[in-house]
Design a protein around this motif. Sequence first.
Motif, PDB file in Angstrom:
ATOM      1  N   LEU A 183       0.826  -1.303   0.045  1.00 43.21           N
ATOM      2  CA  LEU A 183       0.208   0.047   0.007  1.00 43.21           C
ATOM      3  C   LEU A 183       0.859   1.175   0.094  1.00 43.21           C
ATOM      4  O   LEU A 183       2.047   1.205   0.477  1.00 43.21           O
ATOM      5  CB  LEU A 183      -0.882  -0.055   1.415  1.00 43.21           C
ATOM      6  N   PHE A 190      -5.062   5.986   0.631  1.00 41.79           N
ATOM      7  CA  PHE A 190      -4.355   4.818   0.156  1.00 41.79           C
ATOM      8  C   PHE A 190      -4.623   4.433  -1.303  1.00 41.79           C
ATOM      9  O   PHE A 190      -5.872   4.442  -1.635  1.00 41.79           O
ATOM     10  CB  PHE A 190      -4.969   3.550   1.072  1.00 41.79           C
ATOM     11  N   VAL A 192      -3.385   0.724  -3.988  1.00 41.01           N
ATOM     12  CA  VAL A 192      -2.870  -0.474  -3.657  1.00 41.01           C
ATOM     13  C   VAL A 192      -1.803  -0.858  -4.949  1.00 41.01           C
ATOM     14  O   VAL A 192      -2.216  -0.600  -6.138  1.00 41.01           O
ATOM     15  CB  VAL A 192      -3.842  -1.729  -3.623  1.00 41.01           C
ATOM     16  N   TYR A 195      -1.555  -6.787  -4.330  1.00 40.59           N
ATOM     17  CA  TYR A 195      -2.083  -7.405  -3.107  1.00 40.59           C
ATOM     18  C   TYR A 195      -1.922  -8.943  -3.129  1.00 40.59           C
ATOM     19  O   TYR A 195      -1.897  -9.553  -4.402  1.00 40.59           O
ATOM     20  CB  TYR A 195      -3.539  -6.841  -2.864  1.00 40.59           C
TER      21      TYR A 195
END
Length: 225
Positions: A183, A190, A192, A195
């Motif tokens: 992140l 935030f 990404v 992941y």
Amino acid sequence: MTTLFLIRHAQAEGNLYRIAQGQFDSYITALGYKQIDALAERFKNVHLDALYSSDLRRTRTTATAITRYHDLEMHTTPRLREICLGVCEGMSFGDMRKYDPVQMDYFNNDPEKWRCEGAETFNECTERLMSVITEIAEANDGKTVAVVSHGMAIRSVLARIMGVKSEDIADLPHGDNTAVTLLHYDGGRFTVEYYNDNSHLTPELSTLAKQTCCLLYTSPSPRDG
């Protein structure tokens, strides 16, 4: 900008025996220790400024993968714990389905509707996790941080950041044990970078060996939490 590696704990007894762990304080398995070894090698040459972990045994043990090669204090907090499952903690997943098949279906497919005596709601877990990782990010501006937490807790964070609706939670698979999410926090938001990356695990070391776990997501979220 803060860079934050969000890491799921290594395989614990509940993962092996298909038991709902929640906030029950279980132990790491033999396979889990091998996963920790692989995680340590993954981060051996990665610059890190701080380390945070849930205070439960399985996350604190996993976080030793970071301290193996980095001289960092481990900051622990119950706010990074897994979702509290109330009376279902310690049940097998099969028994959870027998106990309340409708609620078990919600748990798997639409967690905002899931309810259990003594448990947190999915939204309560999400708010708790978003609050603590935001505080960590803001306290470490310009730094790179490792945070060790739990599967459903991390999934709730990702759903919030990526704007995944509760009824679409199946589109956001569970991460493998020791899977890594990257992140970035900047300007109160935030995003990404990737992941559920388990590329440090061989198929023999993966708890979810047959599941695709390394997925990428790069677009800014419309719901940054």
